[in-house]
Design a protein around this motif. Structure first.
Motif, PDB file in Angstrom:
ATOM      1  N   ARG A  24       0.817  -1.209   0.000  1.00 54.89           N
ATOM      2  CA  ARG A  24       0.000   0.000   0.000  1.00 54.89           C
ATOM      3  C   ARG A  24       0.857   1.269   0.000  1.00 54.89           C
ATOM      4  O   ARG A  24       0.376   2.340  -0.362  1.00 54.89           O
ATOM      5  N   TRP A  25       2.111   1.162   0.425  1.00 53.29           N
ATOM      6  CA  TRP A  25       2.995   2.332   0.465  1.00 53.29           C
ATOM      7  C   TRP A  25       3.746   2.540  -0.850  1.00 53.29           C
ATOM      8  O   TRP A  25       4.404   3.576  -1.035  1.00 53.29           O
ATOM      9  N   ILE A  78       0.851   7.958   3.346  1.00 49.79           N
ATOM     10  CA  ILE A  78       1.509   7.109   4.349  1.00 49.79           C
ATOM     11  C   ILE A  78       0.525   6.676   5.437  1.00 49.79           C
ATOM     12  O   ILE A  78       0.469   5.508   5.819  1.00 49.79           O
TER      13      ILE A  78
END
Length: 321
Positions: free
Chosen positions: A177-178, A241
């Motif tokens: 996901r980052w 983030i």
């Protein structure tokens, strides 16, 4: 009323631009996303009002609030160097709606390579337009240079995203996901300097405190562009983030498992919540009108300035956004 406002300095900042809080208030004002819905006629009225005020010919019956609103619209829609109307998508006031949609989609559609490629391409196309729109307009960019900048930045984003996607298979879900943020950060480090390469190659115009042009400096360009890169990465960082952490926790909840179709719209809305704060905050990190000691300029420019103007301590320039 007219006589009271005839000497009104419409270009004087409403808030102290030497302080972060002053700049934050200024950018909350001019990045207001509601200004993108203002009609073309209203924007033209704002430009006329600002230009009349600069000449000291304020129309009878005009009050101070009207002038301040006209300046807000002018600053949100017209380029500070050229005075030309900027395209809507490239304006900083469009960063909230445009950025929230793209951030939400980048974070949600990250599971397959075709989705990664498509959304990184869309995002870099958007960023290229924003970077070009908010450049220092004293340094024109040719069509070929724009194309090279666009292809290079998009390639950097795609290379980073695809490389990390393939290289982190089997890693925790949160790491995946980052990846979009890593790609966006890498692309900003390429996209902005490439879109503004003329400034790095030939320098941008530096002035004295009275806005008198003194020369062109490549070091000033490098400073301004590096500050813009930091600002853009900061703008994206909290949402890209923290939002994946939040979504990962929300997706474990029973009711969230029942409404998977709403996960993407929810991420878009949450991305918008971050950008409401982060767009003006990131823009306010550094003054738009940069101050630079003459001692940090190129040696030949230092010598020229001292020969022509004597003991001059600082120069100023528009770093762009």
């Amino acid at each position: 009323m007219e006589s009271d406002l005839s000497s009104f300095d419409i270009d004087a900042p409403r808030w102290d631009q030497a302080t972060f809080i002053g700049r934050l208030k200024h950018f909350f004002n001019i990045t207001d996303p509601r200004t993108i819905f203002v009609s073309e006629q209203m924007l033209d009225w704002a430009k006329i009002m600002v230009e009349n005020s600069r000449r000291g010919t304020v129309p009878p019956g005009t009050d101070r609030e009207q002038l301040l609103y006209a300046k807000k619209l002018y600053d949100s829609a017209f380029h500070p160097d050229t005075g030309e109307k900027m395209n809507v998508i490239g304006r900083m006031s469009f960063q909230l709606p445009g950025g929230m949609a793209l951030t939400g989609c980048l974070l949600h559609f990250h599971r397959t390579l075709p989705a990664v490629v498509f959304w990184q391409w869309v995002n870099q196309s958007f960023n290229a337009l924003v970077n070009y729109t908010n450049r220092n307009a004293a340094s024109p960019l040719s069509g070929r240079q724009m194309a090279v900048a666009y292809v290079t930045a998009t390639g950097a984003a795609l290379g980073t995203a695809l490389g990390l996607t393939l290289g982190t298979k089997g890693a925790p879900k949160l790491v995946a996901r980052w990846i979009p943020f890593a790609a966006v950060a890498a692309a900003n480090c390429v996209n902005i300097p490439m879109m503004r390469q003329q400034e790095l190659l030939h320098g941008l115009v530096v002035t004295d405190a009275a806005s008198r042009e003194l020369g062109q400096s490549r070091r000033a360009a490098a400073l301004g562009i590096s500050q813009v890169v930091v600002s853009r990465i900061t703008m994206a960082a909290p949402g890209m983030i923290l939002l994946p952490i939040l979504m990962q926790r929300l997706e474990r909840l029973a009711f969230m498992k029942k409404i998977r179709v709403l996960h993407a719209p929810l991420q878009v809305l949450l991305a918008g919540a971050f950008l409401v704060v982060m767009v003006p905050t990131a823009c306010a990190l550094f003054p738009q009108r940069c101050e630079m000691p003459v001692s940090r300029l190129e040696e030949e420019l230092q010598a020229s300035l001292r020969a022509q103007y004597g003991d001059i301590a600082f120069v100023y320039f528009n770093k762009g956004l």
